[in-house]
Scaffold this active site. Structure first.
Site, short mmCIF file in Angstrom:
data_model
loop_
_atom_site.label_atom_id
_atom_site.label_comp_id
_atom_site.label_asym_id
_atom_site.label_seq_id
_atom_site.Cartn_x
_atom_site.Cartn_y
_atom_site.Cartn_z
N ASP A 296 -20.50 -11.89 18.66
CA ASP A 296 -19.54 -11.87 17.56
C ASP A 296 -18.31 -12.72 17.88
O ASP A 296 -17.18 -12.34 17.57
CB ASP A 296 -19.12 -10.44 17.22
CG ASP A 296 -18.51 -10.34 15.82
OD1 ASP A 296 -18.60 -11.32 15.06
OD2 ASP A 296 -17.93 -9.29 15.50
N HIS B 63 -17.68 -12.45 12.62
CA HIS B 63 -17.73 -11.76 11.32
C HIS B 63 -16.47 -11.99 10.48
O HIS B 63 -16.49 -11.76 9.27
CB HIS B 63 -17.98 -10.25 11.52
CG HIS B 63 -16.81 -9.46 11.97
ND1 HIS B 63 -16.63 -9.04 13.28
CD2 HIS B 63 -15.73 -8.97 11.29
CE1 HIS B 63 -15.53 -8.33 13.37
NE2 HIS B 63 -14.95 -8.28 12.18
N SER C 93 -9.53 -7.61 13.89
CA SER C 93 -10.74 -8.26 14.40
C SER C 93 -10.47 -9.70 14.79
O SER C 93 -9.92 -10.48 14.01
CB SER C 93 -11.85 -8.22 13.36
OG SER C 93 -12.31 -6.91 13.16
#
Length: 468
Positions: A129, A99, A202
């Protein structure tokens, strides 16, 4: 006396407290920081006509905002995003979250020393992911290795590193709060930590105290968008398998068994005469590897490739981590007898992209019969019912036309429009056949009857009590 004991206790604990205060994470942070990178992405966003998102359409201020924009809202614009990652090889392979880089036109990787390099996407896996990038550098790059996430214990110290809220290289410390967390994905295996993780973290690494990556920081649970001490990192043992496939093929190639399954609950185990509520109950076997090997709906998978199957989640992950084309031994329980099947695994990605064939054909039938049984009103399927429910023309069974809201059937989720296709692991096409299955189960001393129920084509087993 009490004061003396308290004094001795404080003196005994003081060296431990002093030792904890003297311990520093600085040497470890200095060692692993050069391998952690900031990631900046740039994406072209199509322009919008008018002041959408600023004032409602038709507002008296619409012309005012359009004039102030001078038409710039109609033009494509550049949008930037920030994230983190880490280098896993000296030749420039970088791991991050999918992402973080999804849809990006340009990806820049910034190193600890300030150097920036453009990166290309080698492959991505939306299911976990994870994304694998590659940068080109004349010099060997500092990198870190993956550790074994299965050895991480609740309470172990961990370090999260990355680029939180665009603040650049940052370190936070905490402990492993929980293991084997599941969020929403099929292959989820998250490590939960209270180490501060915020937006921008992230894709960054979660390190153990040996400087090994045991997780990739992916998500947080937060009511306000900031860290409240509940962060999630995808376990390294999941990530390494994905990264190896992305590096070799540029995509994932997961094993596929070709069954629909559900967990074995206590009441289902009793209805089937199983010793324990363990394994994966097969609800449907479409065309594929399992069907070719002779697997049937109603089988309970208790072992896969020599490993016991506790539940559906564990089986799905184990199958997905198995090589495509591998022949594996699968042990199932069928009507109280164990059977060993040899299944040659297919590829999940190809199966998910296939369009299932729909059987068609005429189905002559008599008028419907209906009866109240097991807290439901059941009716034989008619052509009109098949059309209304959108089921295949050749499906046979009993349609649920009403459910007593005080019944166990309602409590367990049975609703109008469901179709009962099996009872006691045998097909039922009429009310009489269902009554026979009920009587047979009662005569055998069963407390419940196992039904196979389909809703919108999706099957599941439900055990209903036979006791008054």
């Amino acid at each position: 006396m009490a004061l003396a004991v308290l004094t001795l206790l404080v003196m005994a604990l003081y060296p431990l407290a002093a030792s904890a205060q003297q311990a520093s994470l600085a040497p470890l942070a200095e060692k692993i920081s050069p391998s952690v990178v900031n990631i900046t992405t740039s994406t072209t966003v199509e322009g919008r006509t008018g002041p959408q998102g600023i004032v409602p359409e038709g507002s008296p201020f619409e012309d005012f905002f359009r004039d102030r924009n001078n038409g710039e809202g109609d033009r494509p614009r550049r949008s930037s995003a920030l994230g983190s990652g880490f280098v896993i090889s000296e030749d420039g392979f970088v791991v991050t979250n999918n992402h973080v880089i999804e849809g990006a036109d340009e990806i820049l990787v910034e190193f600890f020393n300030g150097e920036e390099l453009k990166a290309e996407v080698i492959g991505t896996d939306p299911n976990t992911d994870i994304a694998l990038l590659k940068v080109e550098s004349e010099d060997a790059l500092p990198f870190v290795s993956f550790g074994n996430s299965d050895t991480a214990r609740v309470g172990d110290w961990v370090i999260a590193m990355g680029n939180p809220l665009g603040q650049g290289f940052s370190v936070s410390a905490g402990i492993v709060s929980a293991r084997n967390r599941e969020l929403s994905g099929t292959y989820d295996d998250y490590i939960q930590t209270d180490a501060a993780i915020n937006r921008g973290n992230s894709g960054g690494p979660l390190f153990n105290m040996d400087g090994e990556v045991i997780g990739v920081n992916t998500a947080i649970l937060s009511p306000n968008g900031g860290s409240i001490g509940i962060g999630f990192s995808m376990a390294s043992n999941v990530v390494t398998s994905v990264v190896d496939q992305l590096k070799e093929f540029g995509e994932t190639r997961r094993g596929w068994l070709g069954v629909r399954i559900q967990d074995v609950t206590e009441d289902v185990a009793e209805a089937m005469g199983l010793a324990s509520a363990a394994g994966a109950l097969v609800t449907d076997v479409p065309d594929g590897p399992a069907k070719d090997a002779g697997m049937e709906a109603g089988d309970v998978i208790i072992s896969f490739a020599g490993n016991d199957v506790a539940d559906t989640r564990g089986l799905v992950r184990r199958v997905g981590n198995s090589p495509v084309g591998e022949s594996v031994e699968v042990i199932v329980m069928r009507e109280g007898v164990s059977k060993t099947l040899a299944v040659t695994l297919g590829r999940r990605e190809e199966a998910e992209g296939a369009v299932p064939a729909v059987a068609q054909g005429p189905d002559a039938e008599a008028g419907p019969e209906a009866k109240d049984l097991l807290g439901m009103t059941l009716s034989t399927l008619t052509e009109e019912m098949r059309s209304e429910l959108g089921v295949e023309a050749d499906m046979e069974g009993l349609a649920v036309t009403a459910v007593d809201e005080t019944s166990e059937a309602f409590e367990k989720g049975l609703r109008v429009g469901d179709i009962v296709t099996e009872a006691g692991q045998q097909k039922v096409t009429s009310i009489a056949e269902l009554e026979e299955r009920v009587k047979a189960a009662q005569d055998a001393g069963r407390k419940s009857l196992l039904l196979l129920v389909r809703r919108a084509g999706d099957p599941r087993f439900v055990a209903l009590s036979l006791e008054e």
